[in-house]
Design a protein around this motif. Structure first.
Motif, PDB file in Angstrom:
ATOM      1  N   PRO A   5       0.256  12.433   2.244  1.00  0.00           N
ATOM      2  CA  PRO A   5      -0.141  11.994   3.632  1.00  0.00           C
ATOM      3  C   PRO A   5      -0.637  13.091   4.457  1.00  0.00           C
ATOM      4  O   PRO A   5       0.438  14.168   4.606  1.00  0.00           O
ATOM      5  CB  PRO A   5       0.853  11.153   4.233  1.00  0.00           C
ATOM      6  N   SER A  35      -5.387   2.532  -0.562  1.00  0.00           N
ATOM      7  CA  SER A  35      -5.282   2.745   0.865  1.00  0.00           C
ATOM      8  C   SER A  35      -6.133   1.851   1.651  1.00  0.00           C
ATOM      9  O   SER A  35      -7.443   1.741   1.089  1.00  0.00           O
ATOM     10  CB  SER A  35      -5.309   4.214   1.289  1.00  0.00           C
ATOM     11  N   ARG A  54       0.878  -1.245   0.153  1.00  0.00           N
ATOM     12  CA  ARG A  54       0.096   0.022  -0.003  1.00  0.00           C
ATOM     13  C   ARG A  54       0.771   1.305  -0.070  1.00  0.00           C
ATOM     14  O   ARG A  54       1.676   1.555   0.970  1.00  0.00           O
ATOM     15  CB  ARG A  54      -0.797   0.196   1.355  1.00  0.00           C
ATOM     16  N   ASN A  82      -1.958  11.777  -2.889  1.00  0.00           N
ATOM     17  CA  ASN A  82      -0.672  11.368  -2.681  1.00  0.00           C
ATOM     18  C   ASN A  82       0.245  12.201  -1.504  1.00  0.00           C
ATOM     19  O   ASN A  82       1.219  12.140  -1.476  1.00  0.00           O
ATOM     20  CB  ASN A  82       0.472  11.233  -3.909  1.00  0.00           C
ATOM     21  N   HIS A 128       4.870  -1.051  -5.735  1.00  0.00           N
ATOM     22  CA  HIS A 128       3.697  -1.348  -5.174  1.00  0.00           C
ATOM     23  C   HIS A 128       2.974  -2.426  -5.916  1.00  0.00           C
ATOM     24  O   HIS A 128       1.734  -2.840  -5.444  1.00  0.00           O
ATOM     25  CB  HIS A 128       2.860  -0.117  -5.020  1.00  0.00           C
ATOM     26  N   GLU A 159       2.411   4.979   0.631  1.00  0.00           N
ATOM     27  CA  GLU A 159       1.832   6.025   1.829  1.00  0.00           C
ATOM     28  C   GLU A 159       1.752   7.573   0.804  1.00  0.00           C
ATOM     29  O   GLU A 159       1.162   8.354   1.009  1.00  0.00           O
ATOM     30  CB  GLU A 159       2.968   6.256   2.676  1.00  0.00           C
TER      31      GLU A 159
END
Length: 336
Positions: free
Chosen positions: A250, A53, A10, A248, A19, A12
């Motif tokens: 966080p 996510s 996943r 994208n 991924h 971040e």
């Protein structure tokens, strides 16, 4: 052998090749009420980033170590369902596999008389319906009003700006290159355009919208939307369709829009196209009518090769696509 693309980690921040993983498998066989299909085109869409996510959302996250699923066009190669036959071209939500099995009831046979089959993933598919309901139902544009569209050169945005012109509004499109702003103005008839990478968006909006902004169709969020809110007219309507600037990032913070909404008595509503599932025929009929009448056109960016699906997806966040981003996997075996 069959090939699949799995999500194995996943992300971040921005997703990368680490991924994803290409996996080999056997070609699947259909059961009763199912069809086996050969993938022809795969749609990559910004919303897929959210499903990578495991945070709570409006839709379940993608499973790890399993194929990603999304909109696709495929050819039926084997059928155990009465209403679909070998050679039929269908669209639906399918896993990222070269060959897959799906329940026949979850698929829609494409009518090639309405336009090229790829339109079922674009202007006559999810992006077109998103544009139609987001603008017409939430934005409720009136003739002569000013509409601002962020992400205006994407699959949804290009349809929104055209519908805005069809209903008699002044349309301002925001995009990220001179090529895109030229396309919006010269091909789609957008009244004013802003290149957010080279212009001060707040100042450019003041010039482009001397009478303020009545409808804001927001595909991006972030700094661009921060520049829009102070310029909203009384009783403006904001369609919150996407927030690609934050996908994208966080723990992204902002904006501080509450005072602007109070001052303008503006309405803001977020949505997903699934909210309008019981009205899809209404949207589809309107879009296909405008397309046939030549009032609506579309653009596609097509990457070739199943193995290049992740790269096409990454390109969405770099703004490399004009219109709908597709991946061509194969040619049909039969003429439908």
């Amino acid at each position: 052998m069959n090939h699949e693309i799995h999500l194995v980690k996943r992300p971040e921040a921005a997703p990368t090749h680490e991924h994803f993983e290409m996996v080999e498998s056997e070609k699947p066989q259909p059961g009763e009420g199912e069809v086996s299909v050969k993938m022809l085109y795969v749609s990559v869409d910004p919303y897929m980033r959210g499903r990578m996510s495991d945070a709570k959302s409006y839709i379940a996250p993608f499973e790890l170590n399993a194929p990603i699923e999304g909109g696709a066009i495929a050819e039926v190669v084997q059928s155990k369902a009465s209403h679909l036959s070998e050679g039929d071209i269908i669209t639906g939500m399918l896993p990222w596999k070269e060959y897959a099995v799906a329940k026949a009831d979850s698929l829609r046979k494409i009518d090639p008389s309405l336009g090229p089959i790829t339109t079922s993933l674009g202007v006559l598919g999810m992006p077109g319906l998103t544009a139609y309901f987001g603008l017409m139902d939430i934005g409720q544009p009136n003739e002569g009003e000013t509409i601002v569209v962020s992400g205006a050169a994407g699959a949804v945005g290009t349809t929104v700006v055209q519908i805005g012109k069809i209903v008699g509004c002044r349309v301002v499109g925001i995009a990220g290159s001179d090529e895109k702003t030229s396309y919006l103005k010269e091909e789609l008839g957008v009244d004013e355009t802003i290149n957010y990478k080279t212009e001060n968006v707040y100042e450019a909006l003041q010039k482009a919208c001397p009478n303020g902004i009545d409808v804001y169709f927001d595909n991006v969020g972030g700094d661009i939307s921060d520049a829009v809110y102070p310029q909203l007219n009384k009783f403006a309507r904001i369609t919150q369709c996407g927030a690609i600037a934050s996908y994208n990032v966080p723990n992204d913070q902002g904006p501080r829009m509450q005072m602007h909404l109070i001052k303008s008595s503006a309405l803001i509503k977020g949505f997903t196209v699934g909210d309008y599932q019981d009205r899809f025929k209404e949207g589809f009929d309107a879009l296909s009518k405008w397309l046939k009448e030549g009032k609506l056109t579309y653009e596609e960016t097509v990457v070739e090769g199943f193995e290049n699906i992740p790269d096409a997806f990454f390109g969405l966040f770099e703004g490399s696509n004009l219109g709908k981003q597709l991946v061509k996997v194969a040619e049909p075996s039969h003429s439908s």
